[in-house]
Scaffold this motif. Structure first.
Motif, PDB file in Angstrom:
ATOM      1  N   LYS A 181       0.959  -1.320  -0.110  1.00  0.00           N
ATOM      2  CA  LYS A 181       0.033  -0.003  -0.040  1.00  0.00           C
ATOM      3  C   LYS A 181       0.931   1.108  -0.025  1.00  0.00           C
ATOM      4  N   VAL A 182       0.670   2.121  -0.955  1.00  0.00           N
ATOM      5  CA  VAL A 182       1.303   3.261  -0.994  1.00  0.00           C
ATOM      6  C   VAL A 182       0.417   4.652  -0.828  1.00  0.00           C
ATOM      7  N   ASN A 706     -11.059  -1.546  -4.356  1.00  0.00           N
ATOM      8  CA  ASN A 706     -10.041  -0.808  -3.674  1.00  0.00           C
ATOM      9  C   ASN A 706      -8.872  -0.917  -4.035  1.00  0.00           C
ATOM     10  N   ARG A 707      -8.591  -1.042  -5.314  1.00  0.00           N
ATOM     11  CA  ARG A 707      -7.199  -0.715  -6.066  1.00  0.00           C
ATOM     12  C   ARG A 707      -6.602   0.595  -5.616  1.00  0.00           C
ATOM     13  N   SER A 770      -4.845  13.473  -1.151  1.00  0.00           N
ATOM     14  CA  SER A 770      -4.267  12.231  -1.032  1.00  0.00           C
ATOM     15  C   SER A 770      -4.611  11.144  -2.078  1.00  0.00           C
ATOM     16  N   VAL A 771      -3.455  10.365  -2.596  1.00  0.00           N
ATOM     17  CA  VAL A 771      -3.577   9.502  -3.563  1.00  0.00           C
ATOM     18  C   VAL A 771      -3.191   8.074  -2.800  1.00  0.00           C
ATOM     19  N   THR A 772      -3.749   6.941  -2.924  1.00  0.00           N
ATOM     20  CA  THR A 772      -3.603   5.854  -2.306  1.00  0.00           C
ATOM     21  C   THR A 772      -3.741   4.602  -3.156  1.00  0.00           C
ATOM     22  N   PHE A 773      -2.590   3.879  -3.487  1.00  0.00           N
ATOM     23  CA  PHE A 773      -2.847   2.494  -4.412  1.00  0.00           C
ATOM     24  C   PHE A 773      -2.468   1.208  -3.709  1.00  0.00           C
ATOM     25  N   THR A 774      -3.113   0.263  -3.743  1.00  0.00           N
ATOM     26  CA  THR A 774      -3.160  -0.963  -3.277  1.00  0.00           C
ATOM     27  C   THR A 774      -2.930  -2.202  -3.826  1.00  0.00           C
TER      28      THR A 774
END
Length: 775
Positions: A181-182, A706-707, A770-774
């Motif tokens: 997760k980033v 939730n990617r 905020s950007v989140t990658f999973t």
């Protein structure tokens, strides 16, 4: 060396016991993240661990709020202090001149002054490990499972210093599959944050993982003397863990380490009056300052290691062991007067180390009886060093203090519940604590500064304090409650609990000023009596209701508390050997009573609309407040107030959650309110904060599966200017506390001719994405 040996023994004991007594029974599931006022996916299974064992929320006779990691993410929460905006009768804020030291108050009880001789009245826990000192306790939000806030005394299960309540920060357990997760964030004031979380299995039974966080932000203002940014943020942090078992195995072992380094600049205060000698005007920007002190450079470094083991001995009996070692070092320059002159400057250093061991046996066979037995040990060392430099009063004059305060405590505790029938349950518990407090305190005057902080080390007279001593305290703190459930979805409860916080020694006190009948000066016993303070206690009574009414979940509580021997640490100007200087003053002021109401509710309407809110009311007042006026003990309760305890706190959140394409869109706004707040027991019209409201909002889109997600957040959107803390060294009437003005119309200074009335402020408007990658 002693702490290292004890830690090694604790870890070996935990590991060996775990290996020997493991049994093949299904393991306890990971704790669910819930909110007391929030509906769960399955309303029949809302689980909390407020009593250190898994229970339905409706069955727990405790006022508890919990905010899940997902909720914190949706709100754009930055650190643990954000929780205080939406939980009733709670104040959580960074303490004055740092980003990292926490001031916490719950239902009128807490501690504002982070001095080594005192312990906060609100217990802070990181993964069930008690943080003995408030330094480095402002925990940033990343990789968090949930944060729980327990209101009211929690001494039976959480220890002697949870006299006001407890705040629990719980991190996520590692998943069974490889995960990455980033998260990247950018916003106003050059806010730039990045968090990387990764984990992977090591075979069928083991997993390894961790997080690295870089948290930075530019200043809200500037130091016009040093050129440094004021109120900036510069933090590196990380956690790593190794987990064995769990997920259906009878044994779960977690070895975890964490590290935080805060290199943020010192927070300089905003002067509320002009310089009384220099004529320096009050600055327009409340986030600007002029203080010149920047030695030592501010730095807070904290780290710890823990081993958490759970073993299911049978279908009903679980054994737990929690071993932990923690250490933090803080260097901080505090320019009280906030001017270039060395009028009241304090370079300081704090060194804390603690070792703790806890064992628990938990019984729950699904029958009418359940409970827990436990043992707890803590060995904590708190060392404080600081100069008080008053060069404009007396050229080069410095009062240096070195205080080493050690705490060793043991406790045995238990908490048990028996279901009398399907509707009535009785719970009883208690804790017996043995507490030893030892102190070595040295106070020495120097010319030009002490050698510890780079001064020439020229002594000025003999020590005004040279003390070594110890005291023991023992206390039994019971609790009892009865619950009535007319149906499984409704619970009415009544409870009683006693809280206890140990006594100790004032690390800043001046032994030379101890009252004496001896012509040659105070005796060792007179000094010990003068520097020491007694334990404080609270008896708390509460009635409450928790229930589900259609689409509405609700939790309400009314409480009454008798608070005795209230510990009041203070900093004042005093005479030592005919010289005006700084003194620490501590007293057990007397008695206080707290009466209040709390309400939390959450409704989820058809179509994705949600509405949640909280309301807290507290009538907090001193019934007796004894202080010495002209060496005569005098009750001044009518002119004293309970600090950091607004009469009203409240919040309301409106949200909308709807599918957009194959993804999900979440929109919410929160309005929170706090009524007038006094920073100290003596009301101060310069420092006290009138009632105010804060408006926050967030918009979050989450892609299918939730990617990835992207969020836009706004904090304090109306840019409200509000004070959170401050310093005051001006003359007041000893009885009424009224500030006394001089011929110039300004307050008369007591330390330094420039006058010290400085304030610190909450964050201004911030907007960030905020950007989140999973994966």
């Amino acid at each position: 060396m002693r702490s290292t040996r004890i830690l090694a023994a604790s870890l070996l004991c935990s590991a060996a016991t775990t290996a020997l007594i493991a049994a093949p029974v299904q393991a306890q599931s990971a704790e669910d993240a819930i909110s007391e006022a929030a509906p769960a996916a399955d309303e029949d299974v809302i689980i909390v661990t407020a009593r250190r064992r898994e229970e339905r929320l409706l069955d727990v006779p405790v006022a508890v709020s919990a905010i899940s990691g997902e909720q914190l993410s949706q709100r754009g929460a930055l650190d643990i202090t954000d929780v205080g905006q939406t939980v009733p009768n709670v104040t959580l804020e960074a303490s004055r001149a740092t980003n990292s030291t926490l001031s916490a108050f719950i239902r009128g009880i807490g501690q504002q002054d982070p001095v080594s001789g005192f312990e906060q009245g609100v217990g802070i826990y990181l993964d069930d490990v008690y943080l003995n000192r408030p330094q480095a306790a402002v925990l940033d939000i990343y990789d968090v499972e949930r944060i729980e806030v327990l209101r009211g005394p929690q001494g039976t299960l959480y220890g002697r210093n949870t006299i006001g309540g407890a705040v629990k920060y719980v991190t996520r357990r590692l998943p069974q599959d490889t995960a990455l997760k980033v998260r990247a964030t950018y916003g106003t004031y050059d806010q730039a944050e990045g968090v990387i979380t990764a984990s992977t299995p090591l075979g069928d039974l083991a997993r390894i993982g961790g997080s690295i966080a870089r948290l930075s932000r530019g200043g809200f203002g500037d130091n016009l003397t040093t050129g440094l940014e004021n109120y900036n943020k510069d933090i590196w942090a990380g956690r790593a863990s190794l987990e064995l078992g769990g997920y259906g195995e009878p044994v779960f072992i977690r070895v975890q380490g964490d590290y935080t380094k805060d290199k943020s600049n010192p927070r300089g205060g905003h002067r509320l009056i002009p310089g009384l000698v220099s004529g320096a005007p009050v600055l327009d920007n409340v986030f600007d300052t002029r203080g010149a002190l920047n030695d030592p450079e501010q730095e807070v470094e904290s780290y710890g290691l823990s081993l958490h083991a759970e073993v299911e001995l049978s279908n009903a009996l679980t054994f737990r062991s929690i071993s932990a070692w923690r250490k933090d070092d803080s260097f901080t320059p505090i320019d009280f007067d906030a001017l270039p002159a060395v009028d009241l400057d304090v370079p300081g250093a704090y060194f804390n180390e603690q070792l703790s061991q806890e064992f628990q046996l938990v019984w729950d066979d699904g029958g009418p009886f359940s409970g827990l037995l436990g043992f707890y040990y803590l060995d904590a060392k708190a060392d404080t060093l600081f100069d008080v430099r008053l060069f404009t009063t007396f050229p080069g004059f410095t009062a240096f203090t070195q205080a080493n305060v050690d705490t060793e405590t043991y406790a045995i505790f238990g908490d048990f519940t028996y279901d009398l029938n399907e509707q009535f349950s009785l719970s009883v518990g208690g804790r017996y604590t043995w507490d030893e407090r030892s102190a070595e305190i040295l106070r020495q005057n120097y010319l030009g500064g002490s050698p510890v902080f780079g001064g020439p080390g020229v002594t000025f007279g003999g020590p005004s304090t040279d003390f070594a001593g110890s005291r023991e305290f023992k206390k039994f703190t019971p609790r009892a409650s009865i619950s009535f459930k007319p149906t499984p979805d409704h619970n009415i409860y009544a409870s009683y609990s006693k809280g206890f916080k140990g006594g100790g020694f004032d690390p800043r006190g001046v032994g030379l000023n101890a009252p004496t009948t001896t012509p040659g000066g105070p005796t060792d016993q007179e000094v010990a009596d003068f520097l020491s303070f007694a334990p404080e206690e609270v008896d708390s009574y509460e009635i409450g209701y928790k229930g589900n009414i259609g689409i509405l979940n609700i939790a309400a509580a009314a409480f009454y508390a008798d608070y005795t021997d209230v510990q009041i640490p203070g900093s004042v100007a005093c005479q030592v050997g005919g010289v005006t200087t700084f003194c620490g003053v501590v007293s057990n002021a007397g008695k206080a009573t707290f009466k209040g109401l709390e309400l939390e509710a959450n409704a989820r309407f058809p179509g994705g609309f949600g509405l949640s809110g909280s309301l807290g009311y507290i009538d907090a007042q001193y019934d007796e407040y004894i202080t010495n006026i002209g060496n005569t003990p005098t009750d001044v309760a009518e002119s004293r107030v309970v600090q950091n305890t607004p009469e009203l706190t409240g919040s309301i959140t409106a949200s909308y959650d709807t599918p957009v394409g194959a993804g999900d869109l979440y929109v919410a706004t929160t309005l929170s309110y706090r009524s007038k707040t006094s920073q100290f027991e003596i009301p101060n019209p310069f420092l006290d904060q009138d009632g105010f409201a804060l408006l926050d909002a967030s918009v979050v889109y989450t892609a299918p599966g939730n990617r990835w997600s992207v969020g836009l957040y706004g904090k304090n959107l109306l840019d409200k200017e509000y004070k959170t803390s401050g310093y005051t060294f001006v003359r007041t009437d000893p009885r009424t506390g009224a500030i006394q003005n001089g011929a110039n119309g300004y307050p008369i200074p007591t330390l330094g001719p420039e006058g010290t009335l400085t304030a610190f402020y909450g964050n201004p408007r911030q907007v960030f994405a905020s950007v989140t990658f999973t994966y």
